[in-house]
Scaffold this motif. Structure first.
Motif, PDB file in Angstrom:
ATOM      1  N   UNK A 190      16.652 -20.812-127.551  1.00 17.86           N
ATOM      2  CA  UNK A 190      14.581 -21.362-127.480  1.00 17.86           C
ATOM      3  C   UNK A 190      14.770 -23.235-127.460  1.00 17.86           C
ATOM      4  N   UNK A 191      14.150 -23.271-127.758  1.00 15.82           N
ATOM      5  CA  UNK A 191      14.240 -24.769-127.885  1.00 15.82           C
ATOM      6  C   UNK A 191      15.403 -25.659-129.204  1.00 15.82           C
ATOM      7  N   UNK A 192      15.751 -24.673-129.607  1.00 11.32           N
ATOM      8  CA  UNK A 192      17.037 -25.054-130.670  1.00 11.32           C
ATOM      9  C   UNK A 192      17.983 -25.617-130.186  1.00 11.32           C
ATOM     10  N   UNK A 193      18.185 -25.278-128.503  1.00 13.82           N
ATOM     11  CA  UNK A 193      18.696 -26.000-127.685  1.00 13.82           C
ATOM     12  C   UNK A 193      19.489 -27.060-128.092  1.00 13.82           C
ATOM     13  N   UNK A 194      18.453 -27.580-128.433  1.00 14.11           N
ATOM     14  CA  UNK A 194      18.917 -29.030-128.586  1.00 14.11           C
ATOM     15  C   UNK A 194      19.061 -29.811-129.578  1.00 14.11           C
ATOM     16  N   UNK A 243       9.619 -28.625-136.332  1.00 15.26           N
ATOM     17  CA  UNK A 243       8.186 -28.122-137.605  1.00 15.26           C
ATOM     18  C   UNK A 243       7.437 -28.066-136.756  1.00 15.26           C
ATOM     19  N   UNK A 244       6.748 -29.107-136.602  1.00 13.08           N
ATOM     20  CA  UNK A 244       4.757 -28.962-136.489  1.00 13.08           C
ATOM     21  C   UNK A 244       4.535 -28.292-135.363  1.00 13.08           C
ATOM     22  N   UNK A 245       5.682 -27.997-134.324  1.00 14.63           N
ATOM     23  CA  UNK A 245       4.931 -26.857-133.373  1.00 14.63           C
ATOM     24  C   UNK A 245       5.665 -26.553-133.669  1.00 14.63           C
ATOM     25  N   UNK A 246       5.890 -25.533-134.537  1.00 18.26           N
ATOM     26  CA  UNK A 246       6.565 -24.024-135.322  1.00 18.26           C
ATOM     27  C   UNK A 246       4.804 -24.319-136.413  1.00 18.26           C
ATOM     28  N   UNK A 247       4.930 -25.301-137.055  1.00 11.14           N
ATOM     29  CA  UNK A 247       3.438 -24.909-137.749  1.00 11.14           C
ATOM     30  C   UNK A 247       2.134 -24.802-136.697  1.00 11.14           C
ATOM     31  N   UNK A 248       1.773 -25.354-135.006  1.00 11.17           N
ATOM     32  CA  UNK A 248       0.985 -24.912-134.725  1.00 11.17           C
ATOM     33  C   UNK A 248       0.938 -24.242-134.565  1.00 11.17           C
ATOM     34  N   UNK A 249       1.869 -23.210-133.319  1.00  7.69           N
ATOM     35  CA  UNK A 249       1.785 -21.788-133.246  1.00  7.69           C
ATOM     36  C   UNK A 249       1.713 -21.014-134.107  1.00  7.69           C
ATOM     37  N   UNK A 250       1.920 -20.601-135.456  1.00  8.98           N
ATOM     38  CA  UNK A 250       1.254 -19.820-136.243  1.00  8.98           C
ATOM     39  C   UNK A 250      -0.176 -20.444-136.588  1.00  8.98           C
ATOM     40  N   UNK A 300      18.928 -27.066-142.364  1.00 11.83           N
ATOM     41  CA  UNK A 300      18.230 -28.409-143.382  1.00 11.83           C
ATOM     42  C   UNK A 300      17.038 -28.569-142.692  1.00 11.83           C
ATOM     43  N   UNK A 301      17.174 -28.963-141.787  1.00  8.70           N
ATOM     44  CA  UNK A 301      16.081 -29.489-141.209  1.00  8.70           C
ATOM     45  C   UNK A 301      14.352 -28.660-140.478  1.00  8.70           C
ATOM     46  N   UNK A 302      14.771 -27.494-140.085  1.00  6.52           N
ATOM     47  CA  UNK A 302      14.282 -26.755-139.343  1.00  6.52           C
ATOM     48  C   UNK A 302      13.555 -25.636-140.067  1.00  6.52           C
ATOM     49  N   UNK A 303      14.389 -25.208-141.993  1.00  5.11           N
ATOM     50  CA  UNK A 303      13.829 -23.777-142.078  1.00  5.11           C
ATOM     51  C   UNK A 303      12.921 -24.224-142.751  1.00  5.11           C
ATOM     52  N   UNK A 304      11.708 -24.069-142.024  1.00  8.57           N
ATOM     53  CA  UNK A 304       9.806 -24.109-143.005  1.00  8.57           C
ATOM     54  C   UNK A 304       9.645 -22.793-143.949  1.00  8.57           C
ATOM     55  N   UNK A 305       8.392 -22.950-144.292  1.00  5.90           N
ATOM     56  CA  UNK A 305       8.031 -21.781-145.330  1.00  5.90           C
ATOM     57  C   UNK A 305       7.066 -20.979-144.390  1.00  5.90           C
ATOM     58  N   UNK A 306       6.592 -21.714-143.045  1.00  4.89           N
ATOM     59  CA  UNK A 306       5.790 -21.068-142.206  1.00  4.89           C
ATOM     60  C   UNK A 306       6.451 -19.930-141.565  1.00  4.89           C
TER      61      UNK A 306
END
Length: 309
Positions: free
Chosen positions: A149-153, A176-183, A241-247
């Motif tokens: 996915x986008x995590x290739x970067x 994280x903001x992209x994923x929160x926007x999806x949710x 560490x940087x993308x493990x968000x609650x959402x």
């Protein structure tokens, strides 16, 4: 009285159902045989994973049961207009393709589809980084499985130097903001990382090298990733560490044992979606219309595929 009425099952039809079910099992046996060949090729590198007849039987029983639940989940997604995205990440040969096959095997490809994007072309490299992934997001009543996915970067692009430090940092600000926007837009996002050991990856790579049916899976990039095992480990740890968000938290699937990984992942996936049984109207097979002046024409012999088997 017509013996083929919808409210009864003719013995010939019942026998056909049994044959179709056996064929369905054969499809799964074929996939398992593929795995067993790979495991056998790597037998000198790792202790054999002994499997009793009972364990094998339990695996198939549970797999078919869970696949039945996936069909129910699919019905619920269609009926409710739910939008579901499942991201599968992990090292090369971690088993992402195997779990995706088992999830999609019994589902409608018009409802559940796989997005496995190639490397970006020259035009896509100039776009907003997430743009080409957005095009594959689900509409109402759809499930999309991202095979990477986008995590290739955060992974291959970082380790192989395909992105700059500035692009790498911007990804961690944006993801994280992209994923929160999806949710917020109504898309449920589930992220899985398939985790395998150093020794297990080595075994699977060597098996693929010696299996002519699987050599296509190994690219020069895959082989280089093997050499840079530790770099990928560091990149993975930073990504968590940087993308493990609650959402949208990361879920790690221990995957040295392929069968256990598949069952555990599907079981967990089902627990993450609030699906329920959707009632269906009974299906009645209509009588075929028949015309007195219709006669089926024989197929010309030159059009038929030779019956070699």
């Amino acid at each position: 009285m017509n013996e083929d009425r919808n409210d009864s099952i003719h013995p010939d039809i019942l026998e056909r159902l049994h044959r179709d079910l056996a064929d369905s099992y054969d499809e799964e046996f074929e996939l398992e045989l593929d795995d067993r060949i790979e495991d056998q090729l790597g037998r000198d590198l790792l202790p054999a994973q002994g499997e009793s007849k009972e364990e094998r039987s339990l695996y198939f029983r549970e797999l078919f049961r869970l696949q039945g639940e996936l069909v129910k989940l699919q019905d619920w997604v269609m009926a409710t207009g739910h939008k579901l995205v499942i991201v599968f990440e992990g090292r090369d040969a971690a088993g992402k393709g195997g779990i995706i096959k088992r999830i999609t095997q019994r589902l409608n490809p018009r409802v559940c589809r796989v997005a496995a994007l190639p490397a970006p072309n020259d035009r896509e490299r100039t776009q907003w980084y997430f743009q080409r992934y957005v095009a594959h997001l689900p509409a109402a009543g759809e499930i999309v499985l991202f095979d990477r996915s986008w995590y290739n970067r955060a992974g291959v692009e970082r380790v192989m130097g395909f992105c700059s430090d500035a692009q790498y940092e911007e990804f961690f600000r944006s993801a994280p903001e992209f994923e929160r926007m999806l949710m917020r837009s109504g898309i449920q996002l589930i992220k899985y990382w398939f985790s395998i050991s150093d020794e297990e990856q080595r075994s699977r790579f060597l098996a693929r090298i010696h299996d002519p049916l699987k050599q296509w899976k190994l690219s020069p990039m895959d082989l280089e990733s093997r050499r840079r095992w530790e770099d990928y480990t560091r990149a993975k740890e930073i990504m968590f560490e940087r993308t493990n968000i609650a959402e949208a938290p990361w879920w790690v699937v221990p995957a040295d044992n392929k069968k256990k990984a598949r069952l555990n992942c599907i079981h967990h996936l089902l627990s993450q979606v609030p699906y329920a049984d959707i009632p269906h109207q009974p299906i009645a097979l209509p009588e075929r219309l028949r015309s007195e002046d219709y006669a089926r024409r024989p197929v010309p012999a030159e059009l038929c595929v030779p019956e070699v088997y």
